[in-house]
Design an enzyme around this catalytic site. Structure first.
Site, PDB file in Angstrom:
ATOM      1  N   GLY A  29       0.812  -1.217   0.000  1.00  0.00           N
ATOM      2  CA  GLY A  29       0.000   0.000   0.000  1.00  0.00           C
ATOM      3  C   GLY A  29       0.842   1.262   0.000  1.00  0.00           C
ATOM      4  O   GLY A  29       2.078   1.222   0.015  1.00  0.00           O
ATOM      5  N   SER A  30       0.144   2.402   0.002  1.00  0.00           N
ATOM      6  CA  SER A  30       0.838   3.686  -0.119  1.00  0.00           C
ATOM      7  C   SER A  30       1.580   4.059   1.163  1.00  0.00           C
ATOM      8  O   SER A  30       2.608   4.745   1.117  1.00  0.00           O
ATOM      9  CB  SER A  30      -0.163   4.771  -0.497  1.00  0.00           C
ATOM     10  OG  SER A  30      -1.239   4.806   0.431  1.00  0.00           O
ATOM     11  N   ALA A  83      -3.249  -0.351   7.047  1.00  0.00           N
ATOM     12  CA  ALA A  83      -4.602  -0.878   7.267  1.00  0.00           C
ATOM     13  C   ALA A  83      -5.596   0.111   6.677  1.00  0.00           C
ATOM     14  O   ALA A  83      -5.272   1.279   6.442  1.00  0.00           O
ATOM     15  CB  ALA A  83      -4.877  -1.080   8.752  1.00  0.00           C
ATOM     16  N   GLU A 103      -1.213 -10.944   3.382  1.00  0.00           N
ATOM     17  CA  GLU A 103      -0.987 -10.121   4.585  1.00  0.00           C
ATOM     18  C   GLU A 103      -1.307 -10.922   5.845  1.00  0.00           C
ATOM     19  O   GLU A 103      -0.590 -10.848   6.848  1.00  0.00           O
ATOM     20  CB  GLU A 103      -1.840  -8.851   4.507  1.00  0.00           C
ATOM     21  CG  GLU A 103      -1.317  -7.903   3.435  1.00  0.00           C
ATOM     22  CD  GLU A 103      -2.226  -6.732   3.117  1.00  0.00           C
ATOM     23  OE1 GLU A 103      -3.415  -6.777   3.459  1.00  0.00           O
ATOM     24  OE2 GLU A 103      -1.726  -5.778   2.513  1.00  0.00           O
TER      25      GLU A 103
END
Ligand code: 5RP
Length: 214
Positions: A29-30, A83, A103
């Site tokens: 993710g970012s 998250a 994950e």
């Protein structure tokens, strides 16, 4: 502080948990991208990484960090990941980036799971963010009906194929007051690979981009 600045702050803060010679679990993710950028500066200090997605594996290899097979490493000392929502008990909704199953595997392998988020991800009750559920493609309709029977509104994330070759249903309209029970029960639906609830194995530490930690 804007969201991107908070994501960077959280990603950089997680570096304090990295110790010499570690194999580090790296999520997707970012926010994790900022952690990987920070990891690049200390890459000589670690032995390698295991990764929760092809996307993160590519980023890690680009900065010269060997990406290892989780089957070959056993337990990992540290797993850092973002998250989509986080409650005060450090239970999480994850899977906005479709990497939830890998994950969950890394979280299961990890001695310490450090979750990095910006402040708007912190909620009292999980469920405003649609809950991702990874499904075997041929079971999509069956799983959707079972979820509707349980009060959720599933929406097929069309065009999305996970790294495992599966599909995602995003479940709207939930207010998850008992995430442990919901995770157990929905994982029992035939055709579900993983529910993106991390309640049986929550984060051990949450680092929020505004400086809070819990
Ligand atoms: C990917 C995830 C990510 O951790 C989650 O979607 C958060 O992403 P971002 O840091 O880009 O907001 O669960 O499957």
């Amino acid at each position: 502080m804007d969201i991107e600045t908070q994501k960077r702050a959280a990603g950089e803060a997680a570096i304090e948990f990295v110790e010499d010679g570690m194999i580090v679990g790296v999520g997707t993710g970012s926010t994790v991208k900022h952690f990987i950028d920070a990891l690049a500066k200390i890459r000589q200090r670690i032995d390698g990484a295991v990764s929760s997605s092809e996307q993160s594996s590519t980023l890690l290899r680009e900065i010269g960090i060997p990406v290892l097979d989780p089957n070959a490493v056993g337990q990992i000392p540290l797993y850092v990941d973002g998250a989509d929502e986080c409650d005060p008990h450090r239970c999480l909704i994850k899977g906005g980036g479709a990497a939830l199953t890998r994950e969950k595997i890394l979280a299961a392998l990890a001695k310490k799971f450090v979750c990095i988020v910006d402040a708007h991800k912190c909620v009292d009750v999980l469920g405003k963010f649609p809950l991702p559920v990874e499904v075997i493609p041929m079971a999509r309709s069956h799983v959707a009906r079972e979820i509707e029977r349980r009060g959720g509104t599933p929406v097929w994330r069309q065009g999305c194929v996970t790294d495992n070759g599966n599909w995602i249903l995003d479940v709207h309209g939930l207010r998850i007051v008992d995430p442990v029970t919901l995770e157990s029960e929905w994982n029992q639906i035939t055709g579900v690979v993983t529910v993106g609830l991390f309640a049986h194995r929550p984060a051990d530490v949450v680092l929020v981009g505004d400086g809070r930690r819990f």
